[in-house]
Write a protein that holds these residues in place. Structure first.
Motif, short mmCIF file in Angstrom:
data_model
loop_
_atom_site.label_atom_id
_atom_site.label_comp_id
_atom_site.label_asym_id
_atom_site.label_seq_id
_atom_site.Cartn_x
_atom_site.Cartn_y
_atom_site.Cartn_z
N LEU A 1 -46.11 3.41 41.30
CA LEU A 1 -44.86 3.78 40.79
C LEU A 1 -44.73 3.93 39.40
CD1 LEU A 1 -41.68 3.99 41.46
CD2 LEU A 1 -41.50 1.77 41.00
N PHE A 2 -44.01 5.20 38.94
CA PHE A 2 -43.84 5.29 37.51
C PHE A 2 -42.46 5.14 37.31
CE2 PHE A 2 -47.84 7.55 37.92
CZ PHE A 2 -48.60 7.69 36.74
N ILE A 3 -42.11 4.23 36.43
CA ILE A 3 -40.66 4.17 35.81
C ILE A 3 -40.89 4.64 34.44
CG2 ILE A 3 -38.78 2.51 35.30
CD1 ILE A 3 -40.56 0.33 37.15
N VAL A 4 -40.17 5.97 34.30
CA VAL A 4 -40.53 6.76 33.22
C VAL A 4 -39.18 6.69 32.13
CG1 VAL A 4 -40.99 8.94 32.41
CG2 VAL A 4 -42.16 8.17 34.52
N ASP A 5 -39.35 6.55 31.17
CA ASP A 5 -38.24 6.60 30.20
C ASP A 5 -37.78 7.85 30.02
OD1 ASP A 5 -38.44 3.86 29.75
OD2 ASP A 5 -39.39 4.01 27.78
N ARG B 1 -48.69 15.52 41.25
CA ARG B 1 -49.45 14.69 42.44
C ARG B 1 -48.33 13.93 43.37
NH1 ARG B 1 -52.24 15.31 37.98
NH2 ARG B 1 -54.57 15.16 38.07
N LYS B 2 -47.16 14.23 43.29
CA LYS B 2 -46.22 13.67 44.07
C LYS B 2 -46.27 12.15 43.75
CE LYS B 2 -45.81 17.23 47.58
NZ LYS B 2 -46.42 18.52 47.25
N LYS C 1 -56.80 8.74 33.35
CA LYS C 1 -57.69 7.79 33.64
C LYS C 1 -57.24 6.72 34.79
CE LYS C 1 -60.01 7.69 29.06
NZ LYS C 1 -61.04 8.77 29.62
N VAL C 2 -55.98 6.35 34.72
CA VAL C 2 -55.37 5.37 35.60
C VAL C 2 -54.30 6.06 36.70
CG1 VAL C 2 -55.63 3.52 33.95
CG2 VAL C 2 -53.66 4.92 33.91
N ILE C 3 -54.03 7.32 36.64
CA ILE C 3 -52.80 7.75 37.39
C ILE C 3 -53.09 7.46 38.90
CG2 ILE C 3 -53.92 10.13 37.72
CD1 ILE C 3 -51.07 11.06 37.24
N ASN D 1 -47.07 15.45 30.76
CA ASN D 1 -47.51 14.34 31.66
C ASN D 1 -46.37 14.20 32.77
OD1 ASN D 1 -49.47 13.57 30.17
ND2 ASN D 1 -48.47 12.19 28.76
N ILE D 2 -45.27 14.63 32.67
CA ILE D 2 -43.97 14.86 33.62
C ILE D 2 -44.63 15.47 34.87
CG2 ILE D 2 -42.07 15.53 34.31
CD1 ILE D 2 -41.47 12.83 33.13
#
Lengths: 658, 289
Positions: B169-173, B203-204, B162-164, B196-197
């Motif tokens: 920037l994704f800061i992913v744990d 989508r680069k 919905k928001v991608i 999700n990864i």
């Protein structure tokens, strides 16, 4: 000569000693002014003393480095009858562009000033003779540079720095205090670039030379100190604008900062003027220097300060050349005899009625009464400083452009700028007193004003009351609470309007600033206050926060309205933990830059951590090089009185949220 | 009816949550139960108020005559006395913001963002509130504000998608990569995470992986091997690693939640891990909070 010393001397030797300028006062058996004050009985006054003889009579060594010589004998200082322009930054470009011969031409027909210049030449001759007897590596070069002072204008970078040192040593010798060094990157760049072009210098060599220059200025560090050790006023101004409004930034700007960083001593200090065109590189280098913990540079925001100086009455054609008078008070370089530090306004003083019997006033009435008292208090302070008599000051006259134009020595009526400046203390305390009363007495109705006053009179023995006040302070002065901002601006406006009503006997105007020195000493005379400050504790420091969040103080300061006469130093002061700033230096620099684009007037940052400070207090022998920023200067932590050490530890703990 | 965004706190001028200077919005709610969680308030739904450390009372009568009964208070009492406590010891754990109100708070810091800063939605798990965030993010993009999210990615793919498109920037744990252990320690379904990864790498998107080096959950050799292998497949622009800490202990006490002491690793151990990731050709930073 500082006023305390002057008063003491007057007591001991009567007024006779100051009948004429340039009468030497010999401070016997001491190399230190502080000690001298304690041994006043040993003071000798030389009524017919020629200052040239200082060099013949001295036991002090001429100090030297590879390229320079420097000499001051602090046992001899000159007496003066009236006000001296202490706390000032001379325009050394005058003596770079002119030799003494030229200056004699400038003052032609003014016999008194010409005689003074001849006396200066005599001093220089004796100085040169003395240097001739020394074993110096570069004696030929040094002698040539000194001889040129008489007959030739300056021709290269090394010579220019030697000339600044020579004329600087005389300011100290003539009894001036807090002698600034001026805009060195601006006035020296011509010589530096010329030397680069002619292959006479490299930036590496220039760094070594600047290092020598710092070493010599630092040598008499303690003797040069005024109120506290470190309070020397030896400020090098970098950056700023030229007369066409262009940004002044050159290789020397960087070199002076870099060398200070390497030099790692509290003195001299740098005052960096920034504007919208100051490069990121310079601000980053300044932040690096600050992050090293030496407490300098202090940052001065031209974009805010210059328009305010013009509003106050400084001519737009002069303001580009402003410099700090001592710590932070902007003054026009080379054409001002402003006295920027004639007094400190303790803003808690007019609130003293609230500590006495009148506890049933409503908050509005309390505020009104405070403002009435504040106006009366300002009136008293101003009236006592309205009549200013300046000494002729033949030495200073050499550096003042209006003296050149009129061929007169310093006399107030022909100098363009002769304003009077006050500093202030206690604004944050007053604001928080009012906010605490409003919140706890009026709004939450937790306590009556009478009860609160009882607790205050008991020096807040009750921890709960103290906690209550201190917690509320966190949303007081320096926070994002809009009520705190409003009240602060209201008080500033009242002070400003009152100042605006008066002029001096010489037609000068009065100005003030929100920064002030001596917050420990003044606090020592003030009993507990409603901001939870206990009996005799220090007053608030500049524009600083009561919480652990330095972000809040920047946001708060951004909202302060500085009226046209509130220009005499408005320093935002905060503490940052050293590891935090060093890890985040890039972003911290961006953060500071962003706020400099807003309404921050001046900024100084102490980079320390409480653990180190506490350890240094317990084991001073292990921390001989630990430097901290005090009110407007850097100093060795070990040199500070205990109360200042305690205050800075307390503020560091507060900044860390402990 | 307008959507509300539930916010734990707003932290201004952050230096750690993405490039440049950032405003970090800590959003309420999280699907995971990490034993080392330093923001337990983000998962507490039954009390909007707590008594903070300014109050030293437990059961004693309040000297200011505020009947909140300290730590043993009820939400109702705390809510009632929120503005009355003279030492401001009653804190809101979370608050409700409209899109406009939150946007206004973010834009206050716009002057700090320069070319690289912006807003970072953190938490809790920010993507749980994706539906409410859509119009805010859209509006921030129109204002050309850089948007980052600091996420565990343990949310259903539809919430992410919905928001991608608005997220720069994704800061992913990056925590536990063994399915069973992930489920047992974190209560997280690793399949969802990996899916999700895939979506964000497909989508680069710019990704920073953030690894909390908590012993033994994350730092055991088996898990570290899985992490190195994972990083070879999903190469981020940077990896940030940090040691665990026990700074949140007091928060647990106030919230009445059992606290598990977090075991920290040594500086040497963290250096070894950093070097191993660097060897994979990935820029690695040891961060301190």
């Amino acid at each position: 000569m500082n006023s305390a010393l002057k008063q003491s001397l007057k007591k001991i030797v009567g007024t006779d000693y100051i009948n004429k300028y340039h009468r030497a006062v010999y401070l016997n058996n001491s190399s230190n002014k502080f000690q001298s004050l304690m041994i006043m009985k040993d003071i000798k006054v030389y009524n017919n003393f020629n200052f040239s003889n200082i060099i013949n009579n001295t036991k002090e060594p001429i100090i030297f480095s590879k390229h320079f010589v420097y000499f001051i004998d602090f046992k001899f200082i000159m007496g003066h009858e009236f006000e001296l322009n202490n706390n000032m930054t001379p325009d050394y470009s005058v003596v770079l562009d002119n030799c003494l011969d030229e200056l004699k031409k400038v003052f032609v027909n003014n016999g008194e000033e010409i005689n003074f210049i001849l006396e200066l030449e005599n001093y220089l001759d004796i100085y040169i003779e003395q240097i001739n007897t020394l074993e110096l590596k570069n004696k030929k070069l040094i002698l040539k540079n000194l001889k040129n002072i008489k007959n030739n204008k300056c021709s290269n970078f090394v010579e220019a720095l030697q000339r600044v040192l020579f004329f600087n040593q005389l300011f100290w010798q003539f009894g001036y205090n807090l002698c600034g060094l001026g805009r060195l990157d601006f006035i020296l760049n011509f010589y530096y670039e010329n030397d680069l072009k002619n292959g006479l210098i490299t930036s590496k060599k220039a760094k070594e030379i600047i290092h020598e220059f710092y070493y010599l200025l630092n040598y008499h560090y303690k003797n040069k100190s005024n109120c506290l050790i470190g309070d020397t006023g030896q400020i090098i101004v970098l950056g700023g604008l030229d007369k066409d409004g262009n940004n002044v930034e050159n290789e020397l700007t960087e070199l002076f900062i870099e060398v200070l960083n390497d030099f790692n001593k509290p003195d001299p200090k740098i005052y960096l003027r920034v504007n919208k065109n100051t490069s990121e590189k310079i601000i980053y280098k300044a932040m690096m220097c600050i992050a090293s913990g030496i407490g300098s540079p202090i940052i001065s925001n031209d974009e805010i300060i210059i328009p305010k100086l013009i509003d106050f009455g400084y001519d737009p054609i002069d303001v580009w050349n402003y410099v700090p008078a001592a710590c932070w008070e902007p003054s026009i370089c080379g054409n001002s005899i402003d006295l920027n530090n004639v007094g400190i306004l303790n803003l808690l003083e007019p609130l003293s009625f609230l500590f006495k019997e009148e506890h049933n006033l409503s908050l509005t009435n309390i505020e009104n009464k405070y403002f009435d008292n504040l106006k009366k208090y300002i009136q008293q302070q101003i009236i006592s400083h309205q009549n200013i008599h300046y000494d002729k000051q033949p030495y200073l006259s050499l550096f003042i452009s209006d003296c050149h134009k009129t061929k007169n020595m310093v006399l107030a009526d022909h100098i363009k700028y002769k304003n009077i400046g006050f500093t202030t203390l206690g604004l944050s305390n007053v604001v928080n007193c009012f906010l605490n009363i409003e919140m706890l007495v009026n709004q939450k109705k937790i306590i009556s004003l009478k009860q609160l006053n009882n607790f205050r009179q008991n020096n807040f023995q009750d921890n709960n009351v103290l906690l209550m006040l201190k917690q509320n302070n966190k949303i007081g002065f320096g926070s994002t609470n809009i009520e705190a901002v409003k009240l602060t601006n209201k008080i500033i406006k009242v002070i400003s309007d009152e100042f605006d009503k008066y002029t001096t006997n010489n037609g000068g105007n009065f100005k003030f600033g929100l920064s002030g020195p001596s917050y420990v000493e003044i606090g020592n005379k003030v009993k507990a206050t409603y901001d939870g400050r206990k009996n005799f504790e220090p007053l608030g420091v500049h524009i600083s926060s009561y919480s652990n969040n330095y972000l809040d103080i920047m946001s708060f300061a951004d909202k302060i309205n500085y009226p046209k006469n509130c220009i005499n130093g408005n320093v935002v002061d905060f503490i940052v933990n050293s590891s935090y700033i060093n890890i985040n230096l890039n972003k911290f620099t961006k953060y500071i830059r962003a706020y400099l684009n807003k309404n921050i007037y001046q900024l100084q940052i102490n980079v320390i951590d409480s653990k180190t400070l506490i350890s240094a207090k317990e084991h001073p022998e292990l921390y001989s090089n630990l430097i901290v920023r005090v009110w407007g200067f850097s100093a060795y932590f070990n040199d500070l009185p205990e109360e200042y050490k305690n205050l800075i530890i307390e503020r560091a703990l507060q900044a860390e949220g402990i | 009816m307008e959507d509300y965004i539930v916010v734990n706190s707003i932290q201004r001028s952050c230096f750690h949550d993405g490039p440049g200077i950032r405003t970090t919005i800590f959003l309420h709610s999280c699907a995971l139960k990490c034993p080392w969680c330093s923001n337990p308030e983000s998962s507490v739904n039954n009390c909007q108020y707590i008594v903070n450390s300014s109050c030293h009372l437990i059961d004693d009568e309040c000297p200011y005559k505020i009947e909140c009964h300290g730590y043993n208070s009820t939400t109702e009492l705390l809510s009632h006395n929120f503005n009355k406590c003279p030492i401001m010891a009653i804190e809101k754990v979370f608050d409700f913001y409209t899109n406009d109100k939150l946007k206004k708070e973010i834009l206050k810091d716009r002057f700090l963002y320069s070319t690289d800063g912006g807003v970072t939605f953190s938490g809790g798990e920010p993507l749980i509130q994706s539906v409410s965030l859509i119009s805010l993010m859209k509006s921030l993009k129109q204002e050309k504000i850089n948007i980052a999210v600091e996420t565990s990615l343990f949310v259903t793919a539809d919430l992410l998608l919905k928001v991608i498109d608005y997220i720069d920037l994704f800061i992913v744990d990056l925590k536990i990569l063994d399915s069973n252990k992930c489920l047992s320690y974190l209560q997280g379904n690793l399949e969802i995470y990996l899916h999700n990864i895939d979506e964000i790498f497909k989508r680069k998107k710019n990704v920073i992986f953030r690894i909390p080096l908590i012993s033994p959950y994350v730092t055991n050799e088996d898990n570290l091997s899985l992490i190195y292998k994972f990083l070879q497949q999903f190469k981020p622009i940077k990896v940030e690693i940090f040691k665990g800490h026990n700074l949140a202990k007091e928060k647990y006490l106030k919230l009445g939640i059992t606290y598990n002491t977090v075991e920290t690793i040594t500086d040497d151990e963290i250096k070894v891990i950093s070097e191993k990731i660097e060897l994979l050709g990935i820029d690695t930073e040891i961060i301190q909070f």
